[in-house]
Structures are given as C-alpha cells and as structure tokens.
Design a protein around this motif. Structure first.
Motif, PDB file in Angstrom:
ATOM      1  N   PRO A 243       0.891  -1.463  -0.176  1.00 44.40           N
ATOM      2  CA  PRO A 243      -0.246   0.031  -0.113  1.00 44.40           C
ATOM      3  C   PRO A 243       1.103   1.415  -0.011  1.00 44.40           C
ATOM      4  O   PRO A 243       0.481   2.094  -0.783  1.00 44.40           O
ATOM      5  CB  PRO A 243      -0.716   0.047   1.457  1.00 44.40           C
TER       6      PRO A 243
ATOM      7  N   LEU B 142       2.055   1.532  -3.557  1.00 40.63           N
ATOM      8  CA  LEU B 142       1.135   2.080  -4.971  1.00 40.63           C
ATOM      9  C   LEU B 142      -0.319   3.082  -4.150  1.00 40.63           C
ATOM     10  O   LEU B 142      -0.929   3.152  -4.953  1.00 40.63           O
ATOM     11  CB  LEU B 142       0.415   0.321  -4.842  1.00 40.63           C
ATOM     12  N   GLN B 143      -0.410   3.385  -3.078  1.00 42.80           N
ATOM     13  CA  GLN B 143      -0.580   3.995  -2.462  1.00 42.80           C
ATOM     14  C   GLN B 143      -2.184   3.402  -2.499  1.00 42.80           C
ATOM     15  O   GLN B 143      -3.521   4.320  -2.947  1.00 42.80           O
ATOM     16  CB  GLN B 143      -0.549   5.201  -3.130  1.00 42.80           C
ATOM     17  N   TRP B 144      -2.350   2.608  -2.012  1.00 42.95           N
ATOM     18  CA  TRP B 144      -4.102   1.891  -2.175  1.00 42.95           C
ATOM     19  C   TRP B 144      -3.596   0.719  -1.189  1.00 42.95           C
ATOM     20  O   TRP B 144      -2.952  -0.567  -1.732  1.00 42.95           O
ATOM     21  CB  TRP B 144      -3.661   0.883  -3.782  1.00 42.95           C
ATOM     22  N   GLN B 145      -4.643   0.170  -0.911  1.00 44.23           N
ATOM     23  CA  GLN B 145      -5.021  -0.725   0.348  1.00 44.23           C
ATOM     24  C   GLN B 145      -5.502  -1.934  -0.583  1.00 44.23           C
ATOM     25  O   GLN B 145      -6.632  -1.831  -0.348  1.00 44.23           O
ATOM     26  CB  GLN B 145      -5.485   0.172   1.898  1.00 44.23           C
ATOM     27  N   LEU B 146      -4.796  -3.554   0.509  1.00 47.15           N
ATOM     28  CA  LEU B 146      -5.728  -4.232  -0.145  1.00 47.15           C
ATOM     29  C   LEU B 146      -6.538  -4.281   0.918  1.00 47.15           C
ATOM     30  O   LEU B 146      -6.491  -4.120   2.816  1.00 47.15           O
ATOM     31  CB  LEU B 146      -5.067  -5.078  -0.584  1.00 47.15           C
TER      32      LEU B 146
END
Length: 239
Positions: free
Chosen positions: A75, A78-82
């Motif tokens: 995260p 990618l600045q995206w939280q799984l």
C-alpha cells in the motif's frame, strides 16, 4: 470461562472465514500451479526460465513475510490498501501455487514419451496434447501431493490472523483474552483444524479414486476388496 455463546459468536464465524480463505487460496494456487508447472515444460528456454524464476523466488520466500509485505508495504508503494483477506489469499495462493507447480511439472514429466509422440503423430498442437493426453494421465499422480499441499494450506491460513482477519485463530485469541483460559481454547483450535483437515483428506481420496478410474487404474483398496469378495474358482474353472 469459555461458554457456548463464545463458540457461537466467535468460533463459528471464524470457521467460516477460515473456509473462505482456504477455498479462495486453493483456487488461486491451483491456477498458479498449472500455469507455472506447464510453462516449465515449454520448449522455449525463456519461458522455462521465467517460470522457473517464479518457482524459485516464491519457494524461497516466507509466506508470513509475503503476507506482511502485501498488507503493509505494497500500500505504501501503490497508495492503495488491500483488504486484509485479499492480502492473505494472495500471499497463500502465490506461495502454495509455487509448490504446486513442481508437482505439476514432475507429473507431466512422468508421462511416457511414447504418449507425447503419439500426440505429435496425430497432429495435435502443444495445447491439445496437454489437454487431451498429458494432463489426464498426469492428474492421478498429482492428487496425493496436492492433498498434502491443501492440508498445509489449511493450516497456513492461521497466518492471516496476524493482519486482523477474523479466522479461527483470531477468534481463539479473542476468546482466550476474554475468558483468560488458554488450554481449552487452543485445544479446541487443534480439534477444529484436525476435523477440517480430515474432511479435506476424505474428499481428496474420493477425487483420487475418480482420477485413477478415469485412466483405467484400479484403486488398491478397491481391488483388494473385490478380490476378497470374488467367488473362488478351481484351476479347471469349476466353482
């Protein structure tokens, strides 16, 4: 003190989460295993190299560290939280899929060369030979090691509890903290994991018998039972 309410409110939902993580991870691992395993038998060296690199990398990694990396490091990149469950499924599926790819590769390599040559003589493409000749014959040899990997995967799902997925182990820790009883909680967890593994093993035994019957191989236990119940005959043929 651990009560029936704790089992219903914590363990039952945890069992369902464990089943989901196992099923999703096993499905991903199966796709990875067959993809990487078949690619490792390719005639193109670059394809074999890339597939072999995947196998070596993921076989040499810790599933727990991979889980932490997907949940906490990816995260940041990618600045995206799984979602934690998805991170757990990815970590387990990619890791155990690498182990399974070696099972697939070994089983395909054990198919007699004459069978492959027959496919070539019939004008089958590589994909057709895999689908019609090699995989159907190799599948019965894959089932027993896949059974072992599936049991290991089931037990490995306990790792997802460290990133907050409310599986059986996570639920057990909550109950232990609430009841202040460790022995009953962890004993129950052992029994639950054993029961689930036993059910999976029985199911895979059925799959193995069906797979062997599909290629004309008799199951040893079934053969012994049939032989024991067969009517006795004399050398002359009289009963």
């Amino acid at each position: 003190m651990m009560t029936s309410g704790m089992f219903q409110n914590y363990f039952l939902p945890g069992i369902w989460i464990t089943i989901q993580v196992t099923v999703y991870s096993a499905a991903l691992a199966a796709v990875v295993a067959f993809t990487i395993g078949t690619l490792r038998t390719s005639r193109l060296w670059i394809v074999r190299f890339l597939a072999g690199a995947y196998f070596e990398i993921f076989r040499g990694m810790s599933a727990l560290v991979m889980l932490f990396w997907l949940a906490f490091s990816l995260p940041l990149i990618l600045q995206w939280q799984l979602v934690p469950m998805y991170a757990g499924v990815l970590a387990l599926g990619l890791t155990y899929g690498a182990y399974g790819s070696e099972v697939v590769r070994g089983a395909l390599a054990a198919v007699p060369v004459a069978q492959r040559e027959a496919g070539v003589a019939l004008g089958f493409s590589r994909a057709q030979r895999l689908r019609r000749i090699e995989i159907p014959q190799a599948w019965p040899e894959m089932v027993p090691p896949f059974n072992n990997l599936l049991i290991e995967l089931l037990k490995g799902t306990a790792l997802v509890s460290v990133i907050g997925v409310a599986d059986m182990t996570y639920a057990g820790n909550l109950v232990r903290l609430g009841s202040n009883e460790s022995a009953p909680v962890y004993t129950l967890l052992l029994v639950l994991y054993f029961a689930m593994a036993f059910v999976l093993t029985r199911g895979m035994r059925v799959v193995e018998r069906v797979a062997k019957a599909g290629v004309g191989q008799a199951d040893p236990l079934t053969f012994r039972r049939a032989k024991a119940t067969a009517p006795a005959t004399t050398p002359g043929g009289a009963r």
